[in-house]
Enzyme design. Structure first.
Site, PDB file in Angstrom:
ATOM      1  N   ASP A  79       0.869  -1.161   0.000  1.00  0.00           N
ATOM      2  CA  ASP A  79       0.000   0.000   0.000  1.00  0.00           C
ATOM      3  C   ASP A  79       0.914   1.222   0.000  1.00  0.00           C
ATOM      4  O   ASP A  79       2.104   1.142   0.326  1.00  0.00           O
ATOM      5  CB  ASP A  79      -0.966   0.010   1.198  1.00  0.00           C
TER       6      ASP A  79
HETATM    7  C1  BGC Z   1      -4.986   3.285  -0.133  1.00  0.00           C
HETATM    8  C2  BGC Z   1      -5.029   2.277  -1.257  1.00  0.00           C
HETATM    9  C3  BGC Z   1      -4.830   2.983  -2.567  1.00  0.00           C
HETATM   10  C4  BGC Z   1      -3.496   3.703  -2.529  1.00  0.00           C
HETATM   11  C5  BGC Z   1      -3.145   4.414  -3.825  1.00  0.00           C
HETATM   12  C6  BGC Z   1      -3.785   4.206  -0.203  1.00  0.00           C
HETATM   13  O1  BGC Z   1      -3.970   5.308   0.608  1.00  0.00           O
HETATM   14  O2  BGC Z   1      -5.026   2.629   1.098  1.00  0.00           O
HETATM   15  O3  BGC Z   1      -6.237   1.576  -1.242  1.00  0.00           O
HETATM   16  O4  BGC Z   1      -4.902   2.086  -3.627  1.00  0.00           O
HETATM   17  O5  BGC Z   1      -3.535   4.668  -1.496  1.00  0.00           O
HETATM   18  O6  BGC Z   1      -3.901   5.559  -3.988  1.00  0.00           O
END
Ligand code: BGC
Length: 728
Positions: free
Chosen positions: A233
């Site tokens: 993540d």
């Molecule tokens: C989120 C993810 C997301 C990623 C990219 C993170 O803050 O938890 O679900 O895909 O950002 O934007």
């Protein structure tokens, strides 16, 4: 490209080139290797459609018009359709658009289990039941990946709250992990063949999930045979050595110092300084690159003809409208006020800010720059045309400043700031903003309330459209309770006093507390964030052009205090959260411990009536390794209009040797029947329908003995029962 050719490619890459491929070189892309024909790997959020584009190294919208896209129903809506074919069609739209926008991986779907109704991201997930999640995620992933695009199933694993999401350390029994929190991921990988999986921000048993040996190496790779890409993540990596060794392939983050990412220069330095065994480290890096190249190869990024995708294709809108229609759940219709007869309504009052609100731009990384979004108000007007006067009153006041994505920091986007949610400044600035909001809210609410009540007096029908917004259903922050914001409870009560036939419609991504007015309201509809066609779909349900068939993918508790995790004081908990409720999540708890609910899991009404009877079962196979049971029953539509219902089969172990839930969902089918039609339905239950996780033997097992098979309309309404016996 053959495996040999991929190996050859790997042998031609320099260490620096490999490093470029395993970490972000932009917020949503890695580096390619031009001289060898390896393109950069481009990702994009997310679950509700393809997100708008940002500048490569700044959280700044690209600001052009080419990134408007389809806005899909949120995942909790999709799960509420209980229709695998709808999940597949929606997946196809998402994959096609991702490809059409030039992406290689879409950061979707989100499938974390709804452990409590308060998790801010519940709307991005598929409810509380591992079987329902599994059945819906498989066709969704398959649909996405039919378009030479990789899905990225997230967030692996036990990412069940937003509070302290970056560091919260989850303690959960192996049994609950295996029975509740992992099955959806396993199904996505094994049956759906997902090519990507995203690690969760949080820790599990002391280690961050993005570099968690047990989760990524042992379970995902060795047990499930995953050959795709593991992505962190954004900002979820905290240790170079762990990231190297513990199964992470691609590190992504929210800061623009790309070379400083853990798997960039620090990794090279670690190797140069001899802090890791050189041979092991290089082999690990090759393994990561191999996974990435394998996926690129499968997506035809290295050779062959690649699908071009398409986006904003008008043909896709029909699929999205059908998904929206089937997601809508009719919760109450006591006096058959619904469906409304448009011919008899000359003046219609629509009350509630959600009638007029577009939800696509909110929620965090699931935000969508929608090509369009039909609000309920627009949908109603589109459906009714010019013979009905539609009067709109907001009824309550909502100033759009409530959540962390809107209130912290100075940057253009909450994405980076959302990682600072726990900082003192962030909390302070949020408090101040919320206080201001409350004051203004109070003044305006009174005015709007009176206007709505006045208008209700001479309307032929009153539809209230309220619920939540992405100030509440949002990434980065959990809800404090399930109450409706903006004093909506009072408004609903007052409206019902003036107009007892007021139809209450809620648009939200997760359950809300309805206890203040639930007994008074006669007609109640739950509408979700149902995508760009959501407003017209809702209108079609209200006026009977579509017979509702959605079913709740999660229990609606009376109050969040009834939820087992909250009862135990383990939500949102402290730095460590112990999942003391164990496997008793959602209906497994309410059912087994006889706790009252507002609406049970699987609940939903129709404008027609169905009768299901005559459940019969036959054991086809009964060996230790394999079980197979054929279940049949008859279903009739005894009303006077066509419609669909969801037949649900729950399994209950009659004499469990370990503590088990009273019953568990193990099969379902959405069945459409014309008025008066009867059909025999047959479903198969395989071994998985009878297993539990044996912590001593470290495997799923089935005990010999009797099992009840319950034919049900929802978790609290069993209509017929039969029994089977396993000899071994
Ligand atoms: C989120 C993810 C997301 C990623 C990219 C993170 O803050 O938890 O679900 O895909 O950002 O934007």
């Amino acid at each position: 490209m053959t495996k040999d050719k991929i190996e050859k490619l790997i042998s031609q890459l320099t260490l620096q080139e490999k490093i470029g491929m395993i970490h972000g070189d932009g917020f949503f892309t890695t580096k390619g290797v031009e001289r060898l024909g390896i393109p950069p790997f481009k990702t994009s959020d997310g679950p509700r459609g393809v997100r708008k584009d940002f500048e490569n190294d700044a959280w700044k919208d690209i600001g052009l018009s080419y990134d408007y896209a389809s806005y899909l129903p949120c995942n909790s809506a999709l799960a509420a359709t209980w229709n695998r074919a709808i999940a597949h069609e929606t997946g196809k739209v998402l994959g096609r658009e991702a490809r059409g926008r030039g992406k290689d991986m879409i950061l979707a779907p989100g499938i974390n289990i709804m452990r409590t109704p308060l998790c801010g991201r519940s709307f991005e997930y598929m409810g509380e039941d591992p079987y329902l999640v599994s059945e819906m995620v498989v066709p969704l992933v398959q649909g996405i990946e039919e378009n030479d695009v990789s899905a990225c199933v997230k967030h692996f694993a036990v990412n069940n709250q937003e509070t302290r999401r970056l560091d919260v350390d989850v303690e959960v029994s192996e049994r609950a992990l295996r029975e509740i929190y992992l099955p959806g991921f396993e199904a996505a990988v094994r049956r759906g063949k997902a090519k990507g999986i995203m690690g969760a921000y949080n820790k599990l048993r002391g280690t961050h999930c993005c570099h968690h040996d047990y989760l990524l190496n042992e379970i995902l790779r060795k047990e499930w045979g995953f050959e795709g890409i593991t992505v962190s993540d954004w900002g979820g990596v905290h240790d170079t050595k762990e990231a190297l060794m513990n199964g992470l392939d691609m590190e992504m983050s929210v800061t623009s110092d790309f070379d400083a990412y853990y798997m960039a220069e620090p990794l090279v330095k670690m190797i140069e300084n001899g802090e890791v065994d050189n041979k092991t480290a290089l082999a690990k890096i090759d393994e990561k690159v191999r996974h990435i190249l394998n996926v690129m190869n499968e997506l035809h990024m290295l050779d062959g003809e690649r699908s071009a995708g398409s986006y904003n294709d008008y043909n896709d809108k029909a699929a999205l409208r059908q998904a929206a229609r089937e997601s809508i759940v009719l919760l109450k219709n006591d006096a058959n006020i619904l469906p409304l007869d448009r011919k008899r309504i000359k003046k219609l009052l629509v009350v509630g800010e959600n009638a007029n609100r577009q939800h696509a731009p909110g929620g965090g990384s699931a935000e969508i720059k929608a090509l369009y979004e039909i609000t309920p108000l627009l949908g109603i007007q589109m459906l009714l045309g010019g013979n009905t006067e539609v009067v709109y009153k907001p009824g309550y006041y909502n100033e759009d400043i409530g959540n962390i994505w809107a209130n912290t920091g100075d940057s253009e986007n909450g994405q980076a700031d959302s990682l600072n949610q726990d900082s003192k400044e962030a909390q302070e600035s949020q408090k101040t903003a919320q206080e201001k909001k409350r004051q203004r809210q109070k003044e305006m609410n009174e005015k709007y309330l009176q206007e709505a009540l006045e208008a209700a007096k001479d309307a032929d029908a009153v539809i209230f459209v309220g619920g939540l917004t992405h100030d509440y259903d949002t990434e980065g922050q959990d809800r404090a309770d399930m109450r409706l914001p903006y004093d909506q409870d009072r408004l609903i009560l007052e409206l019902l006093r003036v107009r007892p036939d007021t139809i209450v419609t809620l648009v939200a991504g997760s359950p809300v507390d309805m206890s203040m007015w639930l007994d008074e309201v006669k007609s109640l509809v739950f509408g979700w964030y149902a995508g760009m066609e959501g407003g017209i779909a809702l209108a079609e349900v209200l006026f009977g052009d579509f017979n509702p068939s959605g079913r709740l993918p999660e229990t609606f508790p009376v109050n969040s205090k009834d939820c087992p995790a909250v009862v135990l004081g383990e939500f949102p908990g402290g730095d460590k959260v112990s999942y003391g409720e164990d496997i008793f999540v959602g209906y497994r708890y309410y059912d087994t411990y006889d706790a009252a609910t507002a609406f049970p899991f699987g609940y939903g009404l129709s404008y027609t009536d169905f009768v299901m009877t005559g459940i019969r079962a036959e054991v086809i196979e009964d060996t230790e390794e394999s079980k197979s049971v054929k279940v049949s029953f008859d279903i009739s539509n005894i009303g006077n209009r066509g419609g669909a219902t969801v037949a649900q089969i729950y399994v209950a172990d009659k004499r469990p040797r370990v503590k088990k839930a009273a019953k568990e969902l193990k099969a379902f089918e959405k069945i459409y029947l014309e008025a008066g039609e009867t059909r025999e339905v047959t479903l198969m239950l395989e071994r998985e329908a009878f297993t539990y996780y044996d912590e001593t033997a470290h495997c799923f097992r089935v005990d010999a003995g009797s099992y009840m098979l319950l034919l049900a309309k929802n978790a609290e309404e069993i209509v017929d029962v039969t029994e089977i016996e396993f000899a071994v």
